[in-house]
Scaffold this motif. Structure first.
Motif, PDB file in Angstrom:
ATOM      1  N   ASN A  21      -1.569 -10.403  33.876  1.00 18.20           N
ATOM      2  CA  ASN A  21      -0.186 -10.004  34.085  1.00 18.20           C
ATOM      3  C   ASN A  21       0.537  -9.615  32.806  1.00 18.20           C
ATOM      4  N   ARG A  22       0.019  -9.994  31.663  1.00 14.57           N
ATOM      5  CA  ARG A  22       0.665  -9.686  30.391  1.00 14.57           C
ATOM      6  C   ARG A  22       0.076  -8.411  29.825  1.00 14.57           C
ATOM      7  N   THR A  23       0.888  -7.711  29.049  1.00 11.62           N
ATOM      8  CA  THR A  23       0.416  -6.483  28.427  1.00 11.62           C
ATOM      9  C   THR A  23       0.283  -6.674  26.929  1.00 11.62           C
ATOM     10  N   VAL A  24      -0.415  -5.758  26.305  1.00 11.38           N
ATOM     11  CA  VAL A  24      -0.572  -5.765  24.856  1.00 11.38           C
ATOM     12  C   VAL A  24       0.795  -5.713  24.183  1.00 11.38           C
ATOM     13  N   GLY A  25       1.708  -4.915  24.745  1.00 13.80           N
ATOM     14  CA  GLY A  25       3.057  -4.813  24.187  1.00 13.80           C
ATOM     15  C   GLY A  25       3.798  -6.137  24.157  1.00 13.80           C
ATOM     16  N   ASP A  26       3.445  -7.072  25.057  1.00  8.73           N
ATOM     17  CA  ASP A  26       4.093  -8.386  25.097  1.00  8.73           C
ATOM     18  C   ASP A  26       3.684  -9.280  23.929  1.00  8.73           C
ATOM     19  N   VAL A  27       2.486  -9.068  23.390  1.00 10.42           N
ATOM     20  CA  VAL A  27       1.961 -10.022  22.411  1.00 10.42           C
ATOM     21  C   VAL A  27       1.546  -9.420  21.071  1.00 10.42           C
ATOM     22  N   MET A  28       1.644  -8.095  20.924  1.00 16.55           N
ATOM     23  CA  MET A  28       1.181  -7.474  19.676  1.00 16.55           C
ATOM     24  C   MET A  28       2.057  -7.899  18.497  1.00 16.55           C
ATOM     25  N   GLU A  29       1.457  -7.852  17.315  1.00 20.44           N
ATOM     26  CA  GLU A  29       2.168  -8.114  16.071  1.00 20.44           C
ATOM     27  C   GLU A  29       2.823  -6.816  15.605  1.00 20.44           C
ATOM     28  N   ALA A  30       3.807  -6.930  14.732  1.00 18.31           N
ATOM     29  CA  ALA A  30       4.394  -5.738  14.122  1.00 18.31           C
ATOM     30  C   ALA A  30       3.293  -4.964  13.408  1.00 18.31           C
ATOM     31  N   ALA A  31       3.514  -3.676  13.214  1.00 15.45           N
ATOM     32  CA  ALA A  31       2.477  -2.808  12.641  1.00 15.45           C
ATOM     33  C   ALA A  31       1.987  -3.279  11.281  1.00 15.45           C
ATOM     34  N   GLY A  32       2.829  -3.847  10.469  1.00 14.65           N
ATOM     35  CA  GLY A  32       2.401  -4.311   9.149  1.00 14.65           C
ATOM     36  C   GLY A  32       2.175  -3.157   8.201  1.00 14.65           C
ATOM     37  N   PRO A  33       1.439  -3.411   7.118  1.00 17.15           N
ATOM     38  CA  PRO A  33       1.246  -2.365   6.108  1.00 17.15           C
ATOM     39  C   PRO A  33       0.510  -1.145   6.670  1.00 17.15           C
ATOM     40  N   GLN A  34       1.085   0.024   6.411  1.00 21.11           N
ATOM     41  CA  GLN A  34       0.462   1.284   6.800  1.00 21.11           C
ATOM     42  C   GLN A  34       0.259   2.120   5.552  1.00 21.11           C
ATOM     43  N   VAL A  35      -0.906   2.725   5.442  1.00 22.29           N
ATOM     44  CA  VAL A  35      -1.232   3.538   4.275  1.00 22.29           C
ATOM     45  C   VAL A  35      -1.770   4.886   4.730  1.00 22.29           C
ATOM     46  N   CYS A  36      -1.724   5.858   3.834  1.00 16.82           N
ATOM     47  CA  CYS A  36      -2.221   7.195   4.138  1.00 16.82           C
ATOM     48  C   CYS A  36      -3.733   7.244   3.916  1.00 16.82           C
ATOM     49  N   ASP A  37      -4.410   8.068   4.689  1.00 17.41           N
ATOM     50  CA  ASP A  37      -5.866   8.126   4.617  1.00 17.41           C
ATOM     51  C   ASP A  37      -6.401   8.765   3.341  1.00 17.41           C
ATOM     52  N   ASP A  38      -5.511   9.331   2.502  1.00 19.48           N
ATOM     53  CA  ASP A  38      -5.984   9.878   1.227  1.00 19.48           C
ATOM     54  C   ASP A  38      -5.945   8.845   0.099  1.00 19.48           C
ATOM     55  N   MET A  39      -5.554   7.616   0.410  1.00 18.26           N
ATOM     56  CA  MET A  39      -5.529   6.534  -0.577  1.00 18.26           C
ATOM     57  C   MET A  39      -6.956   6.124  -0.929  1.00 18.26           C
ATOM     58  N   THR A  40      -7.172   5.761  -2.194  1.00 16.68           N
ATOM     59  CA  THR A  40      -8.498   5.305  -2.603  1.00 16.68           C
ATOM     60  C   THR A  40      -8.735   3.869  -2.147  1.00 16.68           C
ATOM     61  N   VAL A  41      -9.989   3.496  -2.089  1.00 17.63           N
ATOM     62  CA  VAL A  41     -10.371   2.148  -1.688  1.00 17.63           C
ATOM     63  C   VAL A  41      -9.766   1.111  -2.627  1.00 17.63           C
ATOM     64  N   GLU A  42      -9.809   1.356  -3.930  1.00 20.56           N
ATOM     65  CA  GLU A  42      -9.258   0.397  -4.900  1.00 20.56           C
ATOM     66  C   GLU A  42      -7.772   0.179  -4.692  1.00 20.56           C
ATOM     67  N   VAL A  43      -7.027   1.257  -4.484  1.00 22.99           N
ATOM     68  CA  VAL A  43      -5.585   1.129  -4.266  1.00 22.99           C
ATOM     69  C   VAL A  43      -5.321   0.404  -2.947  1.00 22.99           C
ATOM     70  N   ALA A  44      -6.105   0.708  -1.926  1.00 24.51           N
ATOM     71  CA  ALA A  44      -5.948   0.025  -0.639  1.00 24.51           C
ATOM     72  C   ALA A  44      -6.200  -1.473  -0.770  1.00 24.51           C
ATOM     73  N   LEU A  45      -7.200  -1.850  -1.542  1.00 29.45           N
ATOM     74  CA  LEU A  45      -7.461  -3.275  -1.780  1.00 29.45           C
ATOM     75  C   LEU A  45      -6.279  -3.930  -2.507  1.00 29.45           C
ATOM     76  N   ALA A  46      -5.678  -3.219  -3.447  1.00 25.97           N
ATOM     77  CA  ALA A  46      -4.513  -3.750  -4.164  1.00 25.97           C
ATOM     78  C   ALA A  46      -3.312  -3.892  -3.227  1.00 25.97           C
ATOM     79  N   VAL A  47      -3.100  -2.907  -2.363  1.00 27.38           N
ATOM     80  CA  VAL A  47      -2.010  -2.986  -1.385  1.00 27.38           C
ATOM     81  C   VAL A  47      -2.229  -4.172  -0.460  1.00 27.38           C
ATOM     82  N   MET A  48      -3.459  -4.334  -0.007  1.00 26.97           N
ATOM     83  CA  MET A  48      -3.800  -5.426   0.887  1.00 26.97           C
ATOM     84  C   MET A  48      -3.540  -6.781   0.222  1.00 26.97           C
TER      85      MET A  48
END
Length: 138
Positions: A21-48
């Protein structure tokens, strides 16, 4: 594993009905950190690390969600033989998805996540924009 929002202890049939009876919208977390797909792995690890997050939502240049990447995935890529400091998230993600809708039932989402062995799943709107994340607790 249990879903992020803890459900009260009920008889098995009642717990299943509650998920249905419950939907994903009822229990999902806020989106949190969003990054662009052109970011490097190292920078993404630092953001994380700076955000103290286990995962990042990855978006394209149009702001559409292209996937979710975890700390474990990034670490594996960084430690791999093919890694360079120019490796970008779009090179790591591959195909878009998987995603879910906020109208998906929790029973369906729970089944799909367990079947695919996912710990987190982006929740997107009909256009593909990130709304949140459905995550399993540890």
């Amino acid at each position: 594993m249990t879903l992020v929002q803890m459900l009260p202890r009920l008889a098995h049939a009642d717990a299943h009905a509650n998920l249905a009876n419950r939907t994903v919208g009822d229990v999902m977390e806020a989106a949190g950190p969003q990054v662009c797909d052109d970011m490097t792995v190292e920078v993404a690890l630092a953001v994380m690390a700076g955000a103290r997050a286990d995962h990042l939502l990855v978006c394209d240049e149009d702001g559409l969600c292209t996937g979710l990447i975890t700390h474990a995935q990034l670490t594996t890529v960084r430690d791999g033989a093919a890694y360079t400091d120019r490796t970008r998230l779009r090179d790591v993600l591959g195909d878009r998805g998987p995603f879910t809708s906020p109208t998906t039932t929790m029973a369906e989402a729970n089944h799909a996540m367990r079947y695919r062995r996912l710990t987190a799943l982006p929740v997107v709107d009909e256009r593909g924009g990130a709304l949140g994340v459905l995550a399993l607790s540890r």
